[in-house]
Scaffold this motif. Structure first.
Motif, PDB file in Angstrom:
ATOM      1  N   UNK A  33      -6.165   7.817   0.681  1.00 36.24           N
ATOM      2  CA  UNK A  33      -6.447   9.227   0.402  1.00 36.24           C
ATOM      3  C   UNK A  33      -5.158  10.043   0.504  1.00 36.24           C
ATOM      4  N   UNK A  34      -4.909  10.889  -0.477  1.00 41.73           N
ATOM      5  CA  UNK A  34      -3.851  11.896  -0.340  1.00 41.73           C
ATOM      6  C   UNK A  34      -4.398  12.937   0.632  1.00 41.73           C
ATOM      7  N   UNK A  35      -3.784  13.030   1.801  1.00 37.57           N
ATOM      8  CA  UNK A  35      -4.345  13.960   2.787  1.00 37.57           C
ATOM      9  C   UNK A  35      -3.456  15.171   2.999  1.00 37.57           C
ATOM     10  N   UNK A  36      -2.199  15.090   2.589  1.00 37.53           N
ATOM     11  CA  UNK A  36      -1.325  16.236   2.844  1.00 37.53           C
ATOM     12  C   UNK A  36      -0.108  16.181   1.931  1.00 37.53           C
ATOM     13  N   UNK A  83       2.282   4.637   0.915  1.00 35.78           N
ATOM     14  CA  UNK A  83       2.341   5.479   2.114  1.00 35.78           C
ATOM     15  C   UNK A  83       2.666   6.920   1.728  1.00 35.78           C
ATOM     16  N   UNK A  97       0.849  -1.209   0.000  1.00 38.13           N
ATOM     17  CA  UNK A  97       0.000   0.000   0.000  1.00 38.13           C
ATOM     18  C   UNK A  97       0.877   1.247   0.000  1.00 38.13           C
ATOM     19  N   UNK A 125       1.549  12.616   1.122  1.00 37.43           N
ATOM     20  CA  UNK A 125       1.261  11.621   2.161  1.00 37.43           C
ATOM     21  C   UNK A 125      -0.139  11.033   2.006  1.00 37.43           C
ATOM     22  N   UNK A 126      -0.228   9.721   2.188  1.00 36.48           N
ATOM     23  CA  UNK A 126      -1.508   9.019   2.053  1.00 36.48           C
ATOM     24  C   UNK A 126      -1.901   8.378   3.382  1.00 36.48           C
ATOM     25  N   UNK A 127      -3.210   8.352   3.640  1.00 37.46           N
ATOM     26  CA  UNK A 127      -3.666   7.668   4.846  1.00 37.46           C
ATOM     27  C   UNK A 127      -3.858   6.180   4.546  1.00 37.46           C
ATOM     28  N   UNK A 128      -4.331   5.428   5.531  1.00 39.07           N
ATOM     29  CA  UNK A 128      -4.481   3.994   5.364  1.00 39.07           C
ATOM     30  C   UNK A 128      -5.637   3.597   4.458  1.00 39.07           C
ATOM     31  N   UNK A 129      -6.352   4.618   3.947  1.00 44.54           N
ATOM     32  CA  UNK A 129      -7.475   4.342   3.049  1.00 44.54           C
ATOM     33  C   UNK A 129      -7.214   4.922   1.666  1.00 44.54           C
TER      34      UNK A 129
END
Lengths: 504, 533
Positions: B134-137, B110, B108, B128-132
């Motif tokens: 999503x690009x969150x930052x 990261x 996955x 940065x991607x979350x565990x789902x």
């Protein structure tokens, strides 16, 4: 050290939290160190813990721990003395007691909400952009410090929450993004903890990490999981082995089918799927123990007290008889499984014989709709004039309610243990309840300290209530018997029972 | 303190940055401390400013200032230094994208780590991607090795909130992108938490910048002398510097024609960059132009009451003024050079045409063009030059040499310099040309060329866009060796106007004016106490 693990301490607590808090207090009083451990982020924890008689040394919250705030004492922070507002540039305008507006040249740039139930202390501050959107919300802890900062998505939903330490550095970031098109918290990131970052997909994963970090320093500890929702987390804890679960409630959906009936979903991990990860389970009654043992023979099941009556109460003896001789008290969460409807129906019969009888409900409703339904039912039964639905209270306020009552009415469909019944006994209040598993059967001795009535028979319930209300001499006898029962739940007795429970 | 106010200090500098750097060095050379104030966020600002000769001690970037990052010892971060909070990650190099893909053991994603492949794979940014998934930052790294800017993404993959951190990670500046009442997304606000923990809210970066100027004015406050703000780019503070809380000496520096059509300074619509400042002229303490001609034109059109100063933006170093002069006979006969971007406003195709006309009479003439070709309109300017070369069959006469740093050597061996621009703010290149004794020919174009070149002294100023006149002037010099030597000598001598001493004297007049006005400004302050010994 003993760790009693739960989700939270709320403004309105259920029996589980009360039981856990009483146990924590008892253990500490008896010199066995214990902590009430909570998972949830709660800016009001310090206030709510005090309401349950716990000070900060007896409570350990995960977020507090990572924030380095476990020993922070409360310092009131009036909003008008807030150093962060440059008052040579901005005005604070207070048009009402609940919030103030920070203005720059007459334009609102932020709103300071007053900490609930305080006069002018900072609760939270929402900053606005030039379009009037809320851009940042700063959340203040009850103890008077800025505890977290929220950013928002364009639609106004929470985007990220940053949990701060005393220096103002972020220690945990909680990110909210979409999963299958629905916004939810998707990441808990612990920052710079012992020099490293740790990313978690769920809050419970972080909680597990926290428990292991805490327990690693004290591997001989005893852990009791008090909340079924957290059993699977406690099951995963590797830092200690002496892990137990306390079953505060009845574990089967139908109390009449203890051996074959469906288990409540929440009880499956501790009784079946993760049972081997626990040293055993505690229950309040011998009857529940036997039912579980027969169904799950390999389980270690131990009876241990679910409540305790504190010594000062017992020292005072039976309070003088109530001035309101015909007052019935019902205490607990207003929820369907506690069946307050049954109480209303029985009461409608009671007032036919005792026209000045009154019924007081004390507890918070599961929903506003449910409360409305109950009020409508009272109306339909023609008892509205005699019934009050009053707010949830604890401590001295609740004590006053018990002292005012002639009889306690309990209508639950099943109980692990009826804590309010024992509480009532300690004030010399006899109890009338349905004869259902488990605790009530053991607590109430029919005809001595109250009555047990065949489940669902409101007419008999009404008859028993009437009997107690109208026969003063009988009531006096029952009051003493009730108080005598409460004495068997005294601190020394209960602690000794716990010691025996651990020894088994 | 003397402040030079600009946006940033890019690697490829325009005339404004060059002018500012010359002033900065001039002040340093005369023992006058100053600060280069750069307003814009730029992860390379220290690297580039240091490279341009500005030390960290004399550099204040607004974001750095609030981020407590004015002095940070640089550390080169590599992908292996990053901590994503995930155990057992794997880094996979994607050459085509100059980035690493960081994945979990189960594959996955990261993070994407973007690096500068030309600088030892230094980390530039991380997605940065979350565990789902999503690009969150997106984190943007300062070149000195810390996360400077974090861009928090919205569920529909746009930048929502932006936050700037101290090197230790404490957020100090936030800005927001939000929809207005008609649904258009704009920068909707800025929030600052200062070192004292005070929280400020600003509607725009201009208001934040004004607050920054106020902070500087406080930090460097002295009852003995005013802070001098020289504004090199109007948009950074032409309004803000007029609204300081406490007094300072505010200087509006013109770097270009104030008139939109430089050839019609009295009546044309104003240059948009200066429209505000020209209308608010008297509110500045001083206005600086690089040429007397522009100063006169400003006076004629606006009749300002404020002080006007003419201060050249170029300085000819003493080493060049004292260097041995190269006689014309030792130079390549007929060699014309020009140092300019090949761009529309430089109009170099006209210069080619003039050389083309000269070539018909003097076949030895040649033209070397030094400078990048501007890519606008698919290299339209270069195509115009190439067409002119073709028209006059100058394929062996005109060369496009590209950019060179060896200007002195080229100019010491060439004979003439040509300039056919449509407009100018000063033109450092032609100043440098005369200091090397090049005979200069220019259109009568505002501002700079028609003052640096003195007709009949160091070359000729011919009517604007008159190619034939330009060719005639060159021919006359090529056919008269005595005239050529006289103009070349005149060029060397006319460069004296831009000597260090002369330019410094002009700045000293401005500083003296600031000093002179300071007691009055102080006296106007409420409750101001004269400092008593």
């Amino acid at each position: 050290m003993n760790y009693f693990v739960s989700e939270n301490i709320f403004a309105f607590n259920s029996g589980t939290e009360h039981s856990q808090a009483k146990r924590t207090r008892l253990f500490n009083k008896m010199g066995a160190n214990a902590k009430y451990v909570t998972r949830d982020y709660n800016r009001f924890l310090a206030r709510d813990a005090v309401a349950l008689g716990l000070d900060h040394t007896q409570v350990l919250n995960m977020y507090d721990f990572f924030q380095g705030r476990t020993d922070t004492v409360r310092v009131e922070q009036p909003l008008r003395l807030l150093k962060q507002i440059p008052l040579d540039q901005y005005h604070i305008v207070s048009d009402n007691p609940n919030y103030s507006v920070i203005q720059h040249a007459g334009v609102p740039i932020a709103r300071v909400n007053v900490m609930p139930a305080t006069v002018g202390l900072v609760g939270d501050i929402s900053y606005y952009d030039r379009f009037g959107n809320t851009t940042v919300r700063e959340n203040w802890d009850w103890r008077g410090f800025k505890s977290s900062i929220d950013y928002f998505h364009p639609d106004g939903q929470l985007g990220v929450r940053k949990i701060l330490n005393a220096a103002g550095d972020t220690v945990i970031e909680i990110t909210h993004m979409n999963v299958d098109g629905k916004l939810q918290a998707t990441m808990w990131k612990l920052l710079n903890y012992k020099g490293h970052n740790f990313r978690f997909n769920t809050e419970d994963q972080l909680f597990l990490f926290f428990l292991n970090e805490q327990l690693m320093t004290d591997p001989e500890s005893l852990v009791i999981s008090d909340r079924r929702s957290l059993d699977y987390v406690v099951a995963d804890v590797t830092a200690v082995h002496n892990k137990w679960a306390y079953l505060h409630d009845i574990h089967i959906v139908d109390e009449k089918e203890p051996l074959k009936g469906r288990l409540f979903e929440a009880y499956v991990p501790v009784l079946e799927s993760r049972a081997k990860d626990f040293a055993g389970v505690f229950v309040a009654t011998e009857a529940q123990k036997q039912d579980i043992k027969r169904r799950f023979p390999k389980l270690t099941v131990v009876v241990a007290p679910d409540t305790v009556v504190e010594q000062p109460r017992l020292d005072e003896g039976v309070p003088a008889a109530s001035s309101e001789a015909h007052h019935i008290l019902w205490v607990g969460r207003l929820s369907p499984e506690r069946r307050p409807e049954e109480a209303l129906k029985a009461f409608a019969t009671v007032i036919k014989n005792v026209p000045d009888a009154t019924l007081e409900f004390r507890g918070y409703p599961v929903s506003a709709t449910y409360l409305t339904e109950l009020k409508q039912l009272a109306d339909k039964l023609g008892v509205t004039e005699h019934v009050t639905f009053d707010e949830y209270v604890t401590g001295d306020a609740l004590a006053k309610r018990y002292k005012n009552a002639a009889v306690l009415l309990q209508t639950a469909s099943g109980e692990g243990f009826g804590m309010t019944v024992t509480e009532g006994f300690s004030y010399g209040v006899p109890a009338v309840a349905y004869d259902v598993r488990y605790g009530l059967k053991e607590q109430i001795r029919d005809g001595e300290n109250g009555f047990l009535v065949h489940d669902g028979s409101t007419s008999i319930l009404a008859a028993r209530l009437t009997e107690i209300l109208t026969n003063d001499a009988f009531r006096q006898t029952m009051r003493q018997a009730a108080f005598d029962t409460a004495q068997t739940y005294g601190e020394a007795t209960v602690f000794k029972a716990w010691q025996q429970a651990f020894g088994s | 303190m003397f402040f030079h106010v600009n946006a940033t200090m890019p690697r490829q500098k325009s005339g404004i940055e060059h002018a500012e750097l010359k002033r900065f060095k001039l002040l340093n050379g005369h023992g006058v401390d100053s600060r280069v104030i750069l307003r814009d966020w730029d992860p390379n600002v220290h690297y580039n400013a240091n490279d341009a000769g500005i030390s960290d001690d004399q550099l204040i970037n607004m974001f750095d200032y609030f981020q407590e990052a004015t002095h940070v010892s640089a550390k080169k971060l590599h992908v292996g230094d990053l901590d994503f909070g995930v155990l057992h990650t794997k880094n996979e190099w994607e050459a085509g994208h100059n980035r690493y893909l960081v994945t979990t053991r189960s594959g996955q994603l990261v993070a994407r780590v973007n690096v500068d492949a030309t600088d030892d794979q230094r980390v530039v940014s991380t997605e940065l991607f979350d565990g789902f998934n999503n690009l969150y930052r997106v984190d943007q790294y300062d070149r000195r090795g810390f996360v400077s800017l974090s861009q928090w993404y919205t569920p529909d993959n746009k930048i929502g909130t932006e936050t700037w951190q101290t090197p230790s990670g404490r957020t100090v500046i936030e800005s927001f992108n939000r929809a207005n009442a008609v649904g258009e997304t704009n920068k909707s606000g800025w929030r600052l938490t200062d070192k004292q923990g005070k929280v400020w809210q600003f509607d725009s970066i201009e208001l934040l910048t004004l607050h920054f100027f106020d902070c500087l004015n406080d930090d460097f406050w002295s009852d003995d002398e005013p802070n001098i703000f020289v504004l090199d780019r109007g948009h950074l503070g032409d309004w803000g510097l007029l609204h300081l809380k406490r007094p300072a000496y505010v200087v509006m520096h013109l770097h270009n024609s104030h008139a939109g059509d430089a050839q019609d300074p009295m009546h044309s619509v104003l240059n948009n960059h200066y429209e505000f400042s020209m209308n608010a002229l008297d509110e500045y303490d001083a206005v600086v132009s690089a040429t007397h001609k522009q100063t006169q034109d400003v006076i004629a059109r606006f009749h300002p009451k404020t002080e006007l100063f003419t201060i050249p933006v170029g300085v000819v170093p003493n080493s060049q003024l004292q260097a041995p002069r190269v006689p014309v006979k030792d130079r390549t006969f007929g060699k014309v050079v020009a140092f300019a971007r090949i761009a529309w406003e430089k109009h170099l195709d006209d210069l080619v045409r003039a050389v083309g006309i000269v070539h018909q009479t003097v076949p030895e003439v040649s033209l070397d063009l030094y400078g990048y070709a501007d890519s606008s309109d698919n290299y339209k300017a270069r195509r115009a030059v190439e067409a002119a070369i073709k028209d006059y069959h100058l394929e062996d006469v005109v060369s496009m040499k590209g950019y060179t740093t060896d200007v002195g050597k080229v100019e010491d061996s060439a004979m003439m310099y040509g300039l056919t621009s449509r407009m100018e703010g000063f033109n450092l290149a032609i100043m440098e040309a005369i200091s090397h004794g090049l005979i200069s020919f220019t259109y009568d174009v505002n501002y700079g060329p028609n003052e640096i070149v003195e007709d009949g002294v160091n070359g000729n100023v011919v009517p604007y866009e008159n190619v034939q006149a330009l060719a005639d002037a060159m021919l006359k010099v090529l056919q008269d060796p005595d005239l050529a030597q006289r103009y070349s000598t005149g060029a060397y001598e006319s460069a004296e106007r831009y000597s260090d001493a002369n330019v410094w004297a002009a700045w000293q007049r401005l500083i003296a004016d600031a000093q002179h006005k300071w007691p009055t400004k102080l006296a106007a302050l409420p409750n101001h106490q004269e400092v008593q010994d």
